[in-house]
Scaffold this active site. Sequence first.
Site, PDB file in Angstrom:
ATOM      1  N   LYS A  25       0.829  -1.203   0.000  1.00  0.00           N
ATOM      2  CA  LYS A  25       0.000   0.000   0.000  1.00  0.00           C
ATOM      3  C   LYS A  25       0.870   1.263   0.000  1.00  0.00           C
ATOM      4  O   LYS A  25       0.654   2.175  -0.797  1.00  0.00           O
ATOM      5  CB  LYS A  25      -0.917  -0.010   1.231  1.00  0.00           C
ATOM      6  CG  LYS A  25      -1.991   1.068   1.187  1.00  0.00           C
ATOM      7  CD  LYS A  25      -2.770   1.133   2.491  1.00  0.00           C
ATOM      8  CE  LYS A  25      -3.615  -0.087   2.748  1.00  0.00           C
ATOM      9  NZ  LYS A  25      -4.937  -0.022   2.147  1.00  0.00           N
ATOM     10  N   ARG A  95      -3.417   2.726   8.604  1.00  0.00           N
ATOM     11  CA  ARG A  95      -3.666   1.409   8.000  1.00  0.00           C
ATOM     12  C   ARG A  95      -2.395   0.590   7.914  1.00  0.00           C
ATOM     13  O   ARG A  95      -1.310   1.130   7.743  1.00  0.00           O
ATOM     14  CB  ARG A  95      -4.201   1.564   6.575  1.00  0.00           C
ATOM     15  CG  ARG A  95      -5.548   2.227   6.468  1.00  0.00           C
ATOM     16  CD  ARG A  95      -5.846   2.435   4.984  1.00  0.00           C
ATOM     17  NE  ARG A  95      -6.864   3.442   4.787  1.00  0.00           N
ATOM     18  CZ  ARG A  95      -8.153   3.168   4.596  1.00  0.00           C
ATOM     19  NH1 ARG A  95      -8.567   1.933   4.557  1.00  0.00           N
ATOM     20  NH2 ARG A  95      -9.018   4.139   4.433  1.00  0.00           N
ATOM     21  N   GLY A 104      -7.692  -8.014   4.946  1.00  0.00           N
ATOM     22  CA  GLY A 104      -8.521  -8.094   6.148  1.00  0.00           C
ATOM     23  C   GLY A 104      -7.856  -8.743   7.350  1.00  0.00           C
ATOM     24  O   GLY A 104      -8.491  -8.957   8.372  1.00  0.00           O
ATOM     25  N   MET A 106      -5.149  -7.581   9.044  1.00  0.00           N
ATOM     26  CA  MET A 106      -4.545  -6.662  10.020  1.00  0.00           C
ATOM     27  C   MET A 106      -5.471  -5.462  10.249  1.00  0.00           C
ATOM     28  O   MET A 106      -6.509  -5.355   9.631  1.00  0.00           O
ATOM     29  CB  MET A 106      -3.162  -6.251   9.542  1.00  0.00           C
ATOM     30  CG  MET A 106      -2.176  -7.419   9.592  1.00  0.00           C
ATOM     31  SD  MET A 106      -0.518  -6.953   9.192  1.00  0.00           S
ATOM     32  CE  MET A 106      -0.597  -6.618   7.463  1.00  0.00           C
ATOM     33  N   ARG A 339      -2.749  -1.705  -6.544  1.00  0.00           N
ATOM     34  CA  ARG A 339      -1.871  -2.878  -6.422  1.00  0.00           C
ATOM     35  C   ARG A 339      -2.160  -3.798  -7.595  1.00  0.00           C
ATOM     36  O   ARG A 339      -3.205  -3.680  -8.245  1.00  0.00           O
ATOM     37  CB  ARG A 339      -2.113  -3.595  -5.111  1.00  0.00           C
ATOM     38  CG  ARG A 339      -3.533  -4.062  -4.952  1.00  0.00           C
ATOM     39  CD  ARG A 339      -3.748  -4.710  -3.604  1.00  0.00           C
ATOM     40  NE  ARG A 339      -5.165  -4.954  -3.429  1.00  0.00           N
ATOM     41  CZ  ARG A 339      -5.742  -5.204  -2.277  1.00  0.00           C
ATOM     42  NH1 ARG A 339      -5.030  -5.226  -1.183  1.00  0.00           N
ATOM     43  NH2 ARG A 339      -7.016  -5.440  -2.190  1.00  0.00           N
ATOM     44  N   HIS A 460       1.778 -45.285  -3.937  1.00  0.00           N
ATOM     45  CA  HIS A 460       1.023 -45.880  -5.042  1.00  0.00           C
ATOM     46  C   HIS A 460      -0.217 -45.046  -5.361  1.00  0.00           C
ATOM     47  O   HIS A 460      -0.473 -44.681  -6.506  1.00  0.00           O
ATOM     48  CB  HIS A 460       0.635 -47.315  -4.664  1.00  0.00           C
ATOM     49  CG  HIS A 460      -0.193 -48.000  -5.709  1.00  0.00           C
ATOM     50  ND1 HIS A 460      -1.570 -48.007  -5.655  1.00  0.00           N
ATOM     51  CD2 HIS A 460       0.146 -48.654  -6.840  1.00  0.00           C
ATOM     52  CE1 HIS A 460      -2.036 -48.661  -6.704  1.00  0.00           C
ATOM     53  NE2 HIS A 460      -1.011 -49.068  -7.438  1.00  0.00           N
ATOM     54  N   SER A 776      16.771 -43.034 -18.292  1.00  0.00           N
ATOM     55  CA  SER A 776      15.650 -42.253 -17.768  1.00  0.00           C
ATOM     56  C   SER A 776      15.752 -42.313 -16.246  1.00  0.00           C
ATOM     57  O   SER A 776      15.736 -43.397 -15.658  1.00  0.00           O
ATOM     58  CB  SER A 776      14.321 -42.829 -18.246  1.00  0.00           C
ATOM     59  OG  SER A 776      13.269 -42.081 -17.679  1.00  0.00           O
ATOM     60  N   THR A 779      13.397 -40.819 -10.495  1.00  0.00           N
ATOM     61  CA  THR A 779      13.775 -40.032  -9.310  1.00  0.00           C
ATOM     62  C   THR A 779      12.933 -40.357  -8.079  1.00  0.00           C
ATOM     63  O   THR A 779      13.286 -39.944  -6.983  1.00  0.00           O
ATOM     64  CB  THR A 779      13.702 -38.528  -9.617  1.00  0.00           C
ATOM     65  OG1 THR A 779      12.472 -38.273 -10.300  1.00  0.00           O
ATOM     66  CG2 THR A 779      14.861 -38.075 -10.472  1.00  0.00           C
ATOM     67  N   CYS A 846      11.649 -39.591 -15.412  1.00  0.00           N
ATOM     68  CA  CYS A 846      10.239 -39.980 -15.413  1.00  0.00           C
ATOM     69  C   CYS A 846       9.680 -40.147 -14.002  1.00  0.00           C
ATOM     70  O   CYS A 846       8.580 -40.643 -13.830  1.00  0.00           O
ATOM     71  CB  CYS A 846      10.029 -41.239 -16.235  1.00  0.00           C
ATOM     72  SG  CYS A 846      10.902 -42.665 -15.590  1.00  0.00           S
ATOM     73  N   TYR A 866      14.688 -34.535 -21.983  1.00  0.00           N
ATOM     74  CA  TYR A 866      13.247 -34.359 -21.745  1.00  0.00           C
ATOM     75  C   TYR A 866      12.893 -34.685 -20.303  1.00  0.00           C
ATOM     76  O   TYR A 866      13.667 -35.326 -19.578  1.00  0.00           O
ATOM     77  CB  TYR A 866      12.426 -35.248 -22.697  1.00  0.00           C
ATOM     78  CG  TYR A 866      12.557 -36.723 -22.415  1.00  0.00           C
ATOM     79  CD1 TYR A 866      11.727 -37.343 -21.462  1.00  0.00           C
ATOM     80  CD2 TYR A 866      13.498 -37.506 -23.067  1.00  0.00           C
ATOM     81  CE1 TYR A 866      11.851 -38.693 -21.180  1.00  0.00           C
ATOM     82  CE2 TYR A 866      13.631 -38.849 -22.795  1.00  0.00           C
ATOM     83  CZ  TYR A 866      12.810 -39.440 -21.849  1.00  0.00           C
ATOM     84  OH  TYR A 866      12.932 -40.760 -21.549  1.00  0.00           O
TER      85      TYR A 866
HETATM   86  C1  PEP Z   1      10.728 -43.824 -10.251  1.00  0.00           C
HETATM   87  O1  PEP Z   1      11.165 -44.578  -9.402  1.00  0.00           O
HETATM   88  O2  PEP Z   1      11.004 -42.612 -10.266  1.00  0.00           O
HETATM   89  C2  PEP Z   1       9.822 -44.305 -11.291  1.00  0.00           C
HETATM   90  C3  PEP Z   1       9.427 -43.519 -12.264  1.00  0.00           C
HETATM   91  O3  PEP Z   1       9.373 -45.582 -11.175  1.00  0.00           O
HETATM   92  P1  PEP Z   1       8.218 -46.033 -10.153  1.00  0.00           P
HETATM   93  O4  PEP Z   1       7.595 -44.797  -9.587  1.00  0.00           O
HETATM   94  O5  PEP Z   1       7.257 -46.822 -10.952  1.00  0.00           O
HETATM   95  O6  PEP Z   1       8.974 -46.833  -9.165  1.00  0.00           O
END
Ligand code: PEP
Length: 889
Positions: A25, A95, A104, A106, A339, A460, A776, A779, A846, A866
């Site tokens: 403000k 203010r 709202g 403060m 703002r 899962h 791939s 992670t 992936c 990718y």
């Molecule tokens: C992973 O482990 O990152 C993966 C893509 O395989 P999943 O999740 O099926 O174990």
Amino acid sequence: MKYVYFFGAGKADGTGDMREVLGGKGAGLAEMTRIGLPVPAGFTITTQACDYFYKHDKKYPKELRAEVAKEVAKLERLTKKKLGDAKDPLLVSVRSGSARSMPGMMETILNLGLNSKSVEGLAKATNNDRFAWDAYRRFVQMYSSVVIGLPKDDLETRLRNMKDYFKVKDDTEVTAQGWRQLVGEYKAYFKEKTGKDFPEDPIEQLWGAIGAVFGSWMGEKAVTYRRVEKITGLLGTAVNVVQMVFGNTGEESGTGVCFTRDPSTGEKTFFGDFLLNAQGEDVVAGIRTPMHLSELSKKMPKVYKQLEKVREKLEKHYRDMQDMEFTVEAGKLYMLQTRTGKRSPAATFRIAVDMANEKLISIQEAISRVKPEDIERLFYPVLDPNVPRKDLESRKIAEGINAVPGAAVGKAVFTAEEAEHWAEKGEKVILVRRETSPEDVGGMHVAQGILTATGGKTSHAAVVARGWGKCCIVGADKLDIDLRAKKLSVNGHVVKQGDWLTLDGGDGSVYQGEIGLTRPQPPKAYETLMKWCDKVRKLGVRTNADTPNDARVAREMGAEGIGLCRTEHMFFKDFEFPEKSIERQEAIQEMILADSPEARRKALDKLLPFQRRDFTGIFEAMNGLPVTIRLIDPPLHEFVPHDPARQADLAKKIGVSPEQVARRVEQLHEANPMLGHRGCRLCITFPEILEMQVTAIIEAAIDCQKRGVKVLPEIMHPLVLDKKELQILETATRRVADKLISDAKVKLEYLVGTMIELPRAALLAGEIAEVAQFFSFGTNDLTQTTMGLSRDDAGRFLPEYVDENKAGIFKADPFQTIDQAGVGQLVDSATKKGRKTRPKLKVGICGEHGGDAESVRFFHKVGLNYVSASPFRVPISRLAAAQAVIESK
Ligand code: PEP
Ligand code: MG
């Protein structure tokens, strides 16, 4: 250090880019003053003073009093009025205003400077007794509750009693005498409660108000709001002391709020509301129905024209949609605030695209202005915004981890079978489980939303639901599910099978009952902006999809191929012909229970046509785009029943004794299945599975190619930990594939590669790349194995690790946002090692991180080819990949 910044008469000490210090403000007022807009004069006490206040036992910096006194004197000189003056007094508003908007949350005090003398002065100067006494009672009321903390109800009761006494209903009917009497009663009440007289000295009043505004920074409301909105790192609130202008002095006055564009559609129209003869809080309180701005143009054409000019000037100046507050006092316009306006996700896209087309901003800026959450909120259903907050709060029964956003409504069921059964009858259901397993996918698929008591963001339930863009809350650990009684208990509430539940996957809230939902429609501007992103980004974006339908959805979302098809997700559910699901399940279970390679092969032969059909569908859906298919990954015990009744059932179907089934299930039991007989270890020990899966892939590919569908299969082995291991798998894969290709007399290209999801594989990536044609990064598992944190169980304690008010060890859940320092380091070095061996090595990721904006930025920096994300997160990855390029410039 300078703690107070003045603004007025076209000059300001501060500027618009000093939000951190002056608050939103204060910065807006300074900037509007500078660019010549009509702003009442005043000064801003900085957030640094608030920071000092809290760091020094609620004491002000010692130079503050003198600075404030100096600026008050300046304000009095400029306005030619004095605080507390008995003739024509200066009144001010006090203010709050922090660097981030906290609407709202403060405190505000208006009409400060009134006392028993200056109220008479105000009455004389405005020639309006009633107005002056109304202003005074408002001030005494606000001051008593906000600064002193007297109960609002007691004050309201006195107001009601006074109206009863004078036999009037509305505040507008109260006369000067009525207000005068009320002020007397308020003051008496004040004295009774505090033992002191209501302060007459305006400077004492001012310091009381400043203290109250600073105090409200740490008020419960504000603290909770910052926690919920994840607002951190601010110094505190600023305090804005501004000359009062009055919108309630008659029919030539009023007050309003307006936006330079429509904040819900983004359309370039002047949008706003105006209330004649009213003060700001009357608009916010919504007691009277305001008029649209178009009406203002008829009632006060001069003011409207001036406001139109302000609109144009502010938008050009800020190069973004503004949200402004203004007051008209006796035909004169004053701007009280500007703002950057909050807007709906649809408006975010439209405004960004329109402004780029108008050349007000660049295409890069347009891309930078969209947040990943805007995309999320564009597609997922949300709770009806018209449901009052209070109503929601009273229905909330539990909280979990917000694994997949969007909202869902349905009747509670506690098993996947019930879910399917109820859905067949046309009921909407919410599937509630302790945790889910592959056996549950059928029920999960038909459910509107999924709620589990355990698990984290890559459990899962979360991974599967995310793939479908289905609302999912996991780790709601207070849920006590009683399967036998078909009910759950949580925080003193009981939900029985068939009772309505509403889930908000956006924040992880669970509500009892049926709350309305709305589904936002993506606007045209969304398509335009995403095309711009695709031109800018360097990183490819693929999808994790297991079925032809998911693949089609992902393509619509802009996926450029499949980065992960988890073949086992089709073992339990035939998504095309649901009635065939049982046959699949029996075939896979028979394969698992088999005690010889021959018996296994026999069962696998039954599974082969199903898998071939799945792959055919996926190749067709992705015509011309690469498809990475991963061979079986989870431990086998996940596919067999664990309760005696269903084991007996299975025994009968496949013609063995129930004891045999029970024994085999017992044999499959593992103390630590995540580190057990899973991943490519399954195909090393049961090569028949590899043969069946590779056969299904290659036969589907040959068939598609013959029909003119362009196929680019990439066969991927999971959880590899050694070059020799991959070598065995690669040789077996090529033997099966090449024979099928030469027998069919076709030319078919395919790749064989590996996931990198174990630290050892990352460390030995240079050797592994001698065999692998692509990497791939998985992670999810790589995070699990690098950190030694179970992806299924860590949800129980991770919230404490992430909460900066608790342990605060991580900034974010490492299963959601890549841990750059640890896991990220492995991704980076493994990529370099792999490419040293094989310069053209294709590298992707992936795990769930492929759909997380911050992680995508990191993968761009590492130079991956990718990322692969679940279908509904593909646009988020496209956006993040483009933003990463823009940020690196
Ligand atoms: C992973 O482990 O990152 C993966 C893509 O395989 P999943 O999740 O099926 O174990
Ligand atoms: Mg994995």
